[in-house]
Design an enzyme around this catalytic site. Structure first.
Site, PDB file in Angstrom:
ATOM      1  N   GLU A  18     -70.691 -54.211  46.931  1.00  0.00           N
ATOM      2  CA  GLU A  18     -71.733 -54.176  45.919  1.00  0.00           C
ATOM      3  C   GLU A  18     -72.601 -52.922  46.007  1.00  0.00           C
ATOM      4  O   GLU A  18     -73.800 -52.961  45.729  1.00  0.00           O
ATOM      5  CB  GLU A  18     -72.592 -55.441  45.973  1.00  0.00           C
ATOM      6  CG  GLU A  18     -71.807 -56.706  45.711  1.00  0.00           C
ATOM      7  CD  GLU A  18     -72.667 -57.947  45.584  1.00  0.00           C
ATOM      8  OE1 GLU A  18     -73.906 -57.868  45.702  1.00  0.00           O
ATOM      9  OE2 GLU A  18     -72.092 -59.028  45.356  1.00  0.00           O
ATOM     10  N   GLU A 164     -65.728 -62.778  46.251  1.00  0.00           N
ATOM     11  CA  GLU A 164     -66.683 -63.753  46.777  1.00  0.00           C
ATOM     12  C   GLU A 164     -67.078 -64.690  45.651  1.00  0.00           C
ATOM     13  O   GLU A 164     -67.065 -64.315  44.483  1.00  0.00           O
ATOM     14  CB  GLU A 164     -67.973 -63.071  47.275  1.00  0.00           C
ATOM     15  CG  GLU A 164     -67.825 -62.208  48.478  1.00  0.00           C
ATOM     16  CD  GLU A 164     -69.141 -61.562  48.897  1.00  0.00           C
ATOM     17  OE1 GLU A 164     -70.219 -61.947  48.388  1.00  0.00           O
ATOM     18  OE2 GLU A 164     -69.093 -60.659  49.730  1.00  0.00           O
TER      19      GLU A 164
END
Length: 180
Positions: A18, A164
């Site tokens: 991220e 995820e």
């Protein structure tokens, strides 16, 4: 590493997590070089066909994702770094990884997102006028939004994979009543 490869079964290496959704511009600027360095190291070891190089992204890299078919990457602060990464990943056949957290999307905008939609509970869903698709959960919509953003950026053949997903889902699901 190559002598141990067959013992530990490495399938892929994620370079960062991220990164493009954060606020560290210095890290964003060196990310593409790091990805290429990892791939080149694997190439030197003749493992580039066996070990995938990737980078998971947050849904925060999207400018808009509702409805999914209108999704694009953020222009100014994401796309400038994302474009060379996507181009490189398309050359080495790496997919686009997304960290899908429907509950966090709900938490960031509870006035416009139904909690039941975010938690896979019975709800009225969302209709995408452009595609005619009906989404009864935010997870599916987030995945399709990623495909739409890739298509808008010129990478319509790139696969999307989930790296995820929220663990809060089951705990929250047990506390809500079904739609009546």
């Amino acid at each position: 590493m190559s002598s141990h490869f067959y013992l530990i079964h490495i399938k892929g290496i994620a370079v960062g997590n991220e990164v493009l959704a954060g606020t560290d511009q210095e890290l964003e600027e060196v990310l593409f070089g790091a990805i290429k360095n990892v791939h080149n190291a694997l190439k030197m070891l003749q493992l580039e066909e066996k070990i995938e190089v990737s980078m998971p992204h947050s849904v925060a890299v999207f400018a808009n994702s509702i409805p999914p078919s209108y999704c694009t990457f953020k222009e100014d602060d994401v796309l400038v770094y994302m474009k060379p990464i996507l181009e490189f990943f398309s050359q080495i056949n790496s997919p686009f990884y997304i960290n899908a957290y429907p509950f966090l999307a709900y938490k960031s905008d509870p006035e416009h997102i139904d909690m039941k939609y975010a938690l896979f509970l019975p709800n009225y869903g969302v209709h995408d006028v452009k595609t005619g698709l009906h989404y009864d959960n935010m997870f599916d919509a987030q995945i399709d939004a990623a495909y739409a953003a890739l298509e808008a950026a010129g990478y319509h053949k790139m696969e999307v994979r989930v790296s995820e997903m929220a663990g809060l889902l089951l705990a929250m699901r047990m506390k809500l009543e079904p739609l009546s």
